[in-house]
Scaffold this active site. Sequence first.
Site, mmCIF file in Angstrom:
data_model
loop_
_atom_site.group_PDB
_atom_site.id
_atom_site.type_symbol
_atom_site.label_atom_id
_atom_site.label_comp_id
_atom_site.label_asym_id
_atom_site.label_seq_id
_atom_site.Cartn_x
_atom_site.Cartn_y
_atom_site.Cartn_z
ATOM 1 N N LYS A 75 5.176 2.426 0.350
ATOM 2 C CA LYS A 75 4.601 2.647 1.664
ATOM 3 C C LYS A 75 4.903 1.445 2.555
ATOM 4 O O LYS A 75 4.681 0.301 2.157
ATOM 5 C CB LYS A 75 3.089 2.843 1.529
ATOM 6 C CG LYS A 75 2.384 3.324 2.774
ATOM 7 C CD LYS A 75 0.907 3.572 2.446
ATOM 8 C CE LYS A 75 0.155 4.037 3.680
ATOM 9 N NZ LYS A 75 -1.289 4.234 3.368
ATOM 10 N N HIS A 105 3.639 1.074 5.716
ATOM 11 C CA HIS A 105 2.622 0.910 6.746
ATOM 12 C C HIS A 105 1.259 0.834 6.064
ATOM 13 O O HIS A 105 1.149 1.008 4.853
ATOM 14 C CB HIS A 105 2.664 2.070 7.744
ATOM 15 C CG HIS A 105 2.456 3.412 7.105
ATOM 16 N ND1 HIS A 105 3.454 4.078 6.429
ATOM 17 C CD2 HIS A 105 1.354 4.204 7.016
ATOM 18 C CE1 HIS A 105 2.992 5.223 5.962
ATOM 19 N NE2 HIS A 105 1.714 5.323 6.295
#
Length: 241
Positions: free
Chosen positions: A121, A123
Amino acid sequence: MACDKHNSRPRTYKGDFLQACLSANILTFGTYTLKSGRQSPYFFNAGSFHDADLLSAIATAYAHTIIDFLASNPRIPRPDVIFGPAYKGIPLAVCTLLELRRIDRASWAKVKYSFNRKEKKDHGEGGGIVGAALEDTNVLVIDDVITAGTAMRETIEIVKKEKGKVVGFVVALDRMEKIASANDKDGEPRPSAMGQIRKEYGVPTASIVTLDDLITQLRETGDETDMERLQQYRSRYRASD
């Protein structure tokens, strides 16, 4: 029945687990093509543990297996984290940790769980790990079944990259079959994937049940046809370890 802290559980958890698998068609019989190309007379699908009763059954079996595993291997450090490789390992790790805490709160209340993302991921909190951080921790890995060992190696590398240490692997079913080769009908002895991991990485392993346990269960229930097919498969592909 007399019990102590580690033996206050039914001694039949392996049989209960197999019965749950057979009753819910999690263990099925027929002809199944594996990734190795072998034609297997049985198939185990841990993804079918998808209702509360079945989750309870598999969590109970994993928890008792882990307790026995650690008790019989006192050199294994106590786990700080139960790790479930994505995707099937995620619910297995969570429900097993809850069951361990229920059985022995003093020993397991502060143990954490963790799992990996298939894709990192970029973010929010970011990263490739969800749950507890693995740095400087002893990690016990839970997975469903190991055939080729690829997933086990990937998990070891994930934990290593996060600066943790895998201290053990526990799977639901040990198929007890040798690693596939280019000429899989060569008759040459070879170790199982779990045996090869133990040799390469020095990581202890355990399983709730084995192919031998399944054959014994079928013998006791009088299912001669499937039992004989499993015996033939075991004879043909049995690992050397």
